[in-house]
Every structure is written in C-alpha cells, then in structure tokens.
Enzyme design. Structure first.
Site, short mmCIF file in Angstrom:
data_model
loop_
_atom_site.label_atom_id
_atom_site.label_comp_id
_atom_site.label_asym_id
_atom_site.label_seq_id
_atom_site.Cartn_x
_atom_site.Cartn_y
_atom_site.Cartn_z
N SER A 160 -6.00 84.44 -61.10
CA SER A 160 -6.43 85.79 -60.30
C SER A 160 -5.61 86.29 -59.35
O SER A 160 -5.11 86.94 -58.93
CB SER A 160 -7.39 84.41 -59.68
OG SER A 160 -8.58 84.99 -58.96
N ASP A 255 -16.12 87.62 -66.47
CA ASP A 255 -15.52 87.50 -65.74
C ASP A 255 -15.50 88.78 -64.56
O ASP A 255 -15.54 90.12 -65.88
CB ASP A 255 -14.14 87.37 -65.85
CG ASP A 255 -13.11 87.16 -64.81
OD1 ASP A 255 -13.77 87.22 -63.98
OD2 ASP A 255 -11.99 87.05 -64.56
N HIS A 285 -14.45 82.98 -64.99
CA HIS A 285 -13.26 82.80 -64.09
C HIS A 285 -12.56 81.42 -64.02
O HIS A 285 -13.42 80.75 -62.87
CB HIS A 285 -13.68 83.83 -62.83
CG HIS A 285 -12.30 84.16 -61.99
ND1 HIS A 285 -11.40 85.58 -62.19
CD2 HIS A 285 -12.40 83.76 -60.80
CE1 HIS A 285 -10.94 85.30 -61.50
NE2 HIS A 285 -10.81 84.87 -60.89
#
Length: 317
Positions: A160, A255, A285
C-alpha cells in the site's frame, strides 16, 4: 471474479464491529483503532526467526528498524536482505502492524528483513516517509558486512503506502547511485496520487478501503496538492521507469488501487523492466497482513517469499 467468501466474512466482521470510519477520527485515534485489530488478523509471530529492534542514523534523526533473521542461517552467514516499508496510508501502521508478514518473508525466503518505522503524517508530511526509507536503504547498503548481510543482494518492498515508498525509493536508487536492487516487491501500491482510476468507482464503498479514506490519507501526507504529481508521491508519473530492478506487483481484485497497480506493472514492462503482475481476484486491499483470516494472505506471502528467494538466494551471482 467473485468476492472470496473469506473476504466477505471479513467485511461482515467489520460491519458487525461497527467501528467509526477512520476519516471521522483524529490520526492518533485512527492509529489506535488500526493497531487494535492487528493481533487477531495476524496471529502470533512464527517461530524460526530472531528479531532485534535498533535505531539507524538519518539526516532527520534516528529511524527505528526491526531486523528479522532466520534461525536456520549460520550465525556468521552474510545473507541477502529486504528493506520493507509497511502500509497504513502514511498515517498509521508501525513495526508491530506488519510483524508477522516480515517474519514470514525472512523465514520462507531465507533472508534478513529490515522493517522501517518511518515517520508518519500529518506530523511528518511528504517527503518525511520517503526520506526515511531512502536513508534506511542507504544505510543497509553501506553497512552490509557489519550487520551480517550481503549488500550486493538487496531487495526493497512494501504494501500500500509502503509499496508506494518502495517504488519511489527504487527510482531514487537508480538515479542517485544508490544500492543496486535485485527486486522490488510492491503489494497493492499507491502509484498515482493525482488521477482516480476506474477501480476507484467500482469499489468506492463497501469493500474496506474506499475513495474518501484515500483522500483523507492524501490530505495528511500531501497537504500541498501541488506535490502530488511528484514521482516520489506518484511513481507512475515518473518520466522514465526504464532501468529499474525487476518487480513483483501484487494487486487485489476488490481494491480501489487495483488499476493503478496494474498500470504500474504494465508501464514497467513497456519500458523494459521485467515485471510480474499477480492479481488475487477475490481479495481486498491490505489482505497480505491478515493470515489468520484469509487464505489469500498466506498464499500471497508465499509468492512474495518465493520471488525474493529466487532473486536473492538462488541467483546468487
């Protein structure tokens, strides 16, 4: 592809918990709430690894790192290493939030993992986190023998926001005579802070991470919106992605960041950088750091470890 039943179960658990949305909280409260969920999602740290916390120098002051070394390695062996940046939207996350994932990678790949506790926003907005990851990468590259690693066999990675930092640090290393990297492992990375891909619309709400939360993250990390097209924030907008280390890019099917992860992998390939794109179609995610809840997390960590082992251990020359 359908949403994985375990992902749906996780969403149901989140709905039942009825926790306040992060964007309604202060950064401090959001950090506490995020960390309160990690123990159950991660489980205990696996056996087979030694762990040391220490500080390393940087221009902004000491940066805390956590060093994972597989017990199976000989005590004086100089092992390959991964520099890892955790996710959390540059606002939360720390060494504990991704502890199990880092231990898994060290054990399964047979390498040393350096997890970086970079400064968080809004207390340290851009480029604070980026500068800390670069400082850590430089330190690991410059001090290999002293810390029991082979600095000629280095990788960088993150998930991320951490994937964003890893991608940007790879570009920095290419352009500034930094350590030679053999692999970048980018899990559902943020690659474009300016445009909003189609996956933002498709998964705008109801799948964990959503568009308003991403805007909240960006507002804390890059309050000056003019900085958002800087390649250190938006690596997809770098003038060139040629000459970068090979990449493993992992995306999740449900996501908002899915499409920009795909776009980054495709552009790497187009510009001559080897890149494998692995999409976990039914995952959400952040799935890699929840091995107690998601089979995809366990398989994803194994794929990352296999890529690291192949790049750093098996191809030792």
């Amino acid at each position: 592809m359908a949403l994985d039943p375990e992902s749906q179960r996780l969403l149901d658990l989140m709905a039942a918990a009825n926790r306040p949305a992060w964007i309604t909280l202060t950064p401090e409260a959001a950090r506490e709430q995020y960390l309160s969920t990690r123990a159950g999602a991660q489980g205990p740290r696996p056996d087979g690894v030694t762990v040391i916390d220490r500080g390393i120098p940087s221009p902004s002051g000491p940066v805390k790192v956590r060093i994972y070394r597989p017990i199976s390695a000989l005590g004086d062996a100089e092992l390959p290493a991964l520099v890892f940046a955790h996710g959390g939207g540059w606002v939360f996350g720390n060494l504990d939030s991704h502890d199990v994932l880092c231990a898994q990678l060290a054990i399964e790949a047979g390498i040393v993992v350096f997890a970086i506790d970079y400064r968080l926003a809004p207390e340290a907005p851009f480029p604070g986190a980026f500068d800390d990851v670069v400082a850590a990468l430089k330190w690991v590259g410059d001090n290999g023998r002293q810390i029991g690693i082979d600095s000629s066999r280095l990788a960088i990675g993150g998930d991320s926001a951490g994937g964003n930092l890893a991608a940007a640090a790879s570009i920095w290393a290419r352009d500034n005579d930094g350590p030679r990297l053999r692999l970048q492992v980018l899990a559902y990375p943020v690659t474009d802070a300016v445009a909003r891909a189609e996956s933002y619309r498709l998964y705008n709400d109801g799948f964990g991470l959503n568009a308003p939360t991403m805007e909240w993250f960006f507002d804390h990390y890059t309050p000056d919106k003019a900085t958002r097209d800087d390649w250190r924030v938006s690596p997809l907008r770098a003038k060139s992605l040629a000459g970068l280390p090979p990449a493993l890019v992992i995306t999740a099917g449900y996501d908002p960041l899915r499409d920009e992860g795909r776009a980054y992998a495709w552009r790497l390939q187009k510009e001559g950088t080897l890149a494998d794109l692995v999409e976990f179609g039914g995952m959400l995610h952040g799935f890699l750091s929840s091995p107690m809840l998601l089979h995809g997390a366990r398989r994803g960590a194994a794929i990352c470890a296999a890529a690291l082992r192949e790049a750093l251990v098996l191809r030792a020359g």
